[in-house]
Scaffold this motif. Structure first.
Motif, PDB file in Angstrom:
ATOM      1  N   UNK A 133     -12.437  11.996  55.823  1.00 36.82           N
ATOM      2  CA  UNK A 133     -11.029  11.608  55.791  1.00 36.82           C
ATOM      3  C   UNK A 133     -10.867  10.244  55.105  1.00 36.82           C
ATOM      4  N   UNK A 134     -11.825   9.367  55.356  1.00 36.62           N
ATOM      5  CA  UNK A 134     -11.764   8.053  54.721  1.00 36.62           C
ATOM      6  C   UNK A 134     -11.906   8.172  53.203  1.00 36.62           C
ATOM      7  N   UNK A 178     -21.598   7.716  62.321  1.00 34.15           N
ATOM      8  CA  UNK A 178     -20.177   8.051  62.259  1.00 34.15           C
ATOM      9  C   UNK A 178     -20.041   9.496  61.790  1.00 34.15           C
ATOM     10  N   UNK A 179     -19.153  10.232  62.437  1.00 30.11           N
ATOM     11  CA  UNK A 179     -19.062  11.675  62.156  1.00 30.11           C
ATOM     12  C   UNK A 179     -18.635  11.921  60.719  1.00 30.11           C
ATOM     13  N   UNK A 180     -19.105  13.082  60.178  1.00 28.64           N
ATOM     14  CA  UNK A 180     -18.776  13.431  58.798  1.00 28.64           C
ATOM     15  C   UNK A 180     -17.274  13.593  58.610  1.00 28.64           C
ATOM     16  N   UNK A 239     -26.020  -6.185  34.203  1.00 29.00           N
ATOM     17  CA  UNK A 239     -25.582  -5.028  33.416  1.00 29.00           C
ATOM     18  C   UNK A 239     -25.136  -3.869  34.266  1.00 29.00           C
ATOM     19  N   UNK A 240     -25.368  -3.943  35.582  1.00 30.93           N
ATOM     20  CA  UNK A 240     -24.992  -2.854  36.495  1.00 30.93           C
ATOM     21  C   UNK A 240     -24.070  -3.404  37.567  1.00 30.93           C
ATOM     22  N   UNK A 241     -22.832  -2.933  37.679  1.00 33.70           N
ATOM     23  CA  UNK A 241     -21.943  -3.420  38.745  1.00 33.70           C
ATOM     24  C   UNK A 241     -22.361  -2.851  40.096  1.00 33.70           C
ATOM     25  N   UNK A 242     -22.021  -3.581  41.134  1.00 32.89           N
ATOM     26  CA  UNK A 242     -22.343  -3.093  42.475  1.00 32.89           C
ATOM     27  C   UNK A 242     -21.312  -2.087  42.943  1.00 32.89           C
ATOM     28  N   UNK A 243     -21.721  -1.209  43.824  1.00 36.59           N
ATOM     29  CA  UNK A 243     -20.790  -0.227  44.369  1.00 36.59           C
ATOM     30  C   UNK A 243     -20.802  -0.321  45.879  1.00 36.59           C
ATOM     31  N   UNK A 244     -19.717   0.127  46.476  1.00 34.48           N
ATOM     32  CA  UNK A 244     -19.610   0.069  47.927  1.00 34.48           C
ATOM     33  C   UNK A 244     -20.518   1.120  48.558  1.00 34.48           C
ATOM     34  N   UNK A 245     -21.255   0.720  49.588  1.00 26.71           N
ATOM     35  CA  UNK A 245     -22.113   1.643  50.325  1.00 26.71           C
ATOM     36  C   UNK A 245     -21.599   1.890  51.733  1.00 26.71           C
ATOM     37  N   UNK A 246     -20.301   1.607  51.951  1.00 23.69           N
ATOM     38  CA  UNK A 246     -19.762   1.688  53.311  1.00 23.69           C
ATOM     39  C   UNK A 246     -19.855   3.099  53.874  1.00 23.69           C
ATOM     40  N   UNK A 247     -19.519   4.114  53.056  1.00 22.75           N
ATOM     41  CA  UNK A 247     -19.534   5.493  53.553  1.00 22.75           C
ATOM     42  C   UNK A 247     -20.955   5.922  53.903  1.00 22.75           C
TER      43      UNK A 247
END
Length: 784
Positions: free
Chosen positions: A505-506, A498-500, A482-490
């Motif tokens: 910018x991404x 990795x710098x803010x 019932x819950x889709x997955x989301x990207x956690x890359x950021x």
């Protein structure tokens, strides 16, 4: 079921694990032939057998079976007239004895436990006790014939043992006698099955006999002494005779087996089936597996499902639901999050259930019965066919769609991967649509965000994801339907250093709708966690309320049962009292009628006695006031010395002492008896009569005692004294006859009256009164 899926999902490994748990060749053959089936009845029968095996394993350690080899070749040989060797007969013996043992075991269990299928399999066994006994007597476990195989064999072997003993005795005389100095070793050995001595080559002429062998160095000759040659010849003849008898016995035993080859083959197959059931039960215990329910329509509801080939201490169980409210699940989430294992868990547990195996899931889990299970999992790239990863997957999917029907289950891992993301997502959606048109159930994993929207917008389809803990940057391996997955890359990139600026910018390069989708998913996850917390709290309250309700219902049921029991008991007691009162009333009325028929009129005193007796049948109901009840209870309390009536004997006596809570010692005349408290009724003490002045009148009209003496309720000694005084007074009064009323009771007073009257010189005769005048409860006395 297609064989490719068995390898893809690891069903072959399940069969390999089962194969280690069987002990018979027939059982091993069943394991190797194990396949999931799409026949619902066969699935349920196979599960029933596993359930029977689990019950017998739990209660008795399983069906008792030894290791049994394949007897098929031996049965084929004997069927065409060949003679079996000892080992083959020993194998058949083990089968026949196992049949008897298993049959006895299951017969004993019949009265102890109900089984679903095993007793029906037992009926297919054919017990052959005579043949089993004959083979067991003739052949040992190693396949050697015993001395009991035949009388001739026993006699020949006794002869061989005697000859060997004689030869050894004679050879010992050589070894320890004068020839010992010519021997290289003081031992007796065998060459060509003949007893020989090891003689030094330089002493050849000192030991006459036949040379049978020479040592490698040539220093020792193995000589059979001349005196032993004849004895060795007789031994050899006996040995040849033994082999001939063994051959004859083996042929005879083979002939005895020949008529039963079909029954023995069937027995071996059934024993293998029992072995297979044992193995399924043991494997279920190893996995801590449970029996799944079989849904009438392909609805899957796996509760706390675990992959059977993973470490049970590390695997994360998941609930997987499919086929009821939705036929398609789109699973999204990061790599290494457990998507592929979840697909394999669903597919493998479904295959296990359809093969009749218990599944590693919680009780009440439900499986469907699919016509086929298809899967596109893993890297399908083929170097030999020069296919890319994408091409390999597409070739597999094309084959799946060509054989798909509305009763199948399809598992797609990374659907549409390996090509341009937009084209891959479009293909994935189109493929899912095609599966939906066909009507099959499908679970697909993907990274494409377009499929998340597809899961929201398509009827019969639902999103799911593998949970990811952003705080620890680790997957939890929990499936969230019932819950889709989301990207956690950021988030992961920022936490890894990795710098803010780079991360921002991404983010700017991502379209707004993608941000909105991720934000929506994040909100959904927050709401789900909040709902889960509230659900757990509500569930705890509900469980407590249900437990309280169950306790109240149980208490109310106990109360109702107790009340019903008390009412029934009171009703029975009341009925018994009414019956007893009715019997007494009927007796009183019958006596009145008898007296009326006998004398015409009933005397006043008789009417009074009858009325009193009828009134005594009535028992006053206790008053509701507690004070009155206590007063009455105190009045009825028993104490030593009280006058009581023993209800069962209808006699009056005196209380002596209390034996225990429920018994008293009571003096009834000359008898001392132990009476139940419930059988005692306190009798009010008679009021003392006022003393009257006695006047002696001489002469005048005659006066005397009454013509009836009532001794009921009087102690034996007092009764005898009153009787003596009364008889004297009656004789002085000149009465021709009197009546002595002594009642029935224990008979002590009646017997005392009879003995007294027998001894009295003025008694002419006496006897019991007529039935309408008291019967055996009164004695009429006539004087001389």
């Amino acid at each position: 079921m297609n064989k490719k899926i068995l390898t893809t999902l690891g069903f072959d490994q399940i069969r390999a694990a089962l194969g280690k748990l069987v002990v018979t060749a027939a059982g091993q053959a069943r394991v190797q032939a194990l396949m999931p089936t799409a026949d619902r009845d066969q699935v349920q029968e196979a599960l029933d057998e596993t359930a029977d095996g689990a019950a017998l394993l739990r209660l008795k350690g399983g069906i008792p079976l030894p290791e049994l080899t394949d007897v098929g070749p031996a049965l084929k040989r004997v069927a065409i007239g060949a003679t079996l060797n000892g080992k083959e007969l020993a194998q058949l013996t083990r089968v026949l004895r196992s049949v008897s043992a298993v049959d006895d075991f299951l017969t004993e269990m019949t009265d102890k436990i109900e089984l679903r299928r095993v007793y029906q399999l037992q009926e297919q066994l054919t017990v052959l006790p005579a043949l089993a006994r004959r083979l067991y007597t003739a052949v040992d476990e190693e396949g050697n014939l015993t001395d009991e195989a035949s009388d001739t064999l026993r006699a020949v072997r006794n002869q061989i043992r005697q000859l060997e003993a004689n030869i050894r005795s004679r050879m010992d005389s050589y070894v320890h006698g004068k020839l010992a100095k010519y021997l290289s070793d003081p031992i007796i050995t065998l060459r060509d099955d003949r007893f020989v001595l090891p003689v030094r080559s330089d002493s050849r002429g000192q030991v006459p006999g036949v040379v049978h062998d020479q040592s490698a160095s040539g220093a020792t000759l193995f000589i059979e002494p001349q005196a032993i040659v004849d004895m060795n010849n007789r031994l050899r003849e006996a040995q040849i005779e033994e082999q001939q008898e063994i051959a004859r016995v083996l042929a005879a035993l083979s002939e005895e087996v020949a008529p039963y080859t079909k029954q023995i083959a069937r027995n071996a197959a059934v024993l293998g089936h029992f072995d297979f059931i044992n193995a399924k039960a043991r494997y279920a215990r190893e996995l801590k597996a449970t029996e799944p329910l079989v849904a009438p329509h392909n609805e899957v509801d796996l509760l706390q499902a675990r992959h059977p080939l993973l470490d049970p201490h590390k695997v994360v169980p998941n609930d997987i639901v499919l086929g009821k409210d939705y036929q398609a699940i789109v699973v999204t989430g990061p790599n290494t999050g457990g998507k592929t294992i979840t697909l394999k868990t669903l597919g493998l547990l479904q295959l296990m259930g359809q093969a009749g195996l218990f599944i590693p899931a919680a009780e009440e889990s439900t499986i469907g019965v699919f016509s086929e299970v298809f899967a596109d999992i893993g890297d399908e790239q083929s170097i030999e066919q020069s296919l890319s990863t994408f091409s390999g997957h597409m070739a597999n999917i094309v084959d799946i769609l060509a054989h798909l029907d509305d009763q199948a289950l399809v598992l797609f891992d990374e659907l549409g991967a390996g090509t341009d993301p937009q084209e891959g997502a479009a293909l994935a959606i189109s493929i899912l649509d095609e599966v939906g048109v066909i009507g099959a159930d499908v679970v697909a994993t993907t990274h494409y965000p377009e499929l998340k929207l597809y899961g929201y917008n398509t009827p019969g389809t639902i999103n799911a994801s593998m949970e990811f803990d952003a705080a620890t940057l680790q997957p939890t391996y929990r499936l969230l339907i019932g819950v889709p997955g989301r990207s956690n890359a950021f988030d992961i990139s920022r936490r890894l250093g990795l710098s803010d600026a780079i991360v921002d910018r991404a983010k700017a390069l991502i379209a707004d709708d993608s941000h909105d989708l991720n934000n929506m998913i994040a909100d959904l996850e927050s709401q789900r966690k909040a709902a889960e917390t509230e659900y757990k709290a509500a569930r705890a309250d509900t469980d407590a309320a249900q437990q309280l309700l169950a306790d109240l219902q149980a208490a109310y049921a106990d109360f109702e049962q107790e009340r019903s029991g008390q009412l029934n008991k009171a009703r029975e007691q009341a009925n018994a009292m009414v019956d007893k009162a009715q019997q007494k009333a009927d007796k009183i009325i019958a006596n009145l009628r008898q007296m009326q028929k006998a004398g015409g009129n009933v005397k006043e005193n008789q009417l009074i006695e009858a009325t009193t007796a009828l009134k005594q049948l009535h028992r006053e109901q206790p008053q509701p006031q507690n004070r009155v009840l206590r007063r009455e209870k105190q009045k009825q309390a028993l104490h030593p010395g009280d006058r009581v009536r023993v209800l069962s004997y209808d006699q009056t006596g005196d209380l002596l002492d209390q034996v225990d809570k429920n018994h008293w010692n009571v003096q009834l005349g000359i008898l001392r008896m132990k009476i139940k408290t419930a059988d005692l009724e306190k009798v009010a003490e008679p009021k003392p009569e006022p003393k009257r002045q006695m006047a002696i009148v001489k002469g005048g009209a005659t006066s005397g005692p009454e013509t009836t003496l009532d001794l009921r309720g009087v102690r034996y000694e007092d009764a005898m004294a009153r009787l003596d005084r009364y008889i004297d007074a009656a004789l002085l009064a000149g009465y021709p006859q009197v009546t002595i009323v002594h009642g029935l009771g224990t008979g002590a007073i009646r017997n005392g009256v009879t003995e007294y009257l027998k001894r009295h010189s003025q008694v002419k005769k006496f006897g019991f009164a007529p039935q309408n005048a008291g019967g055996s409860g009164a004695t009429i006395v006539q004087f001389k």
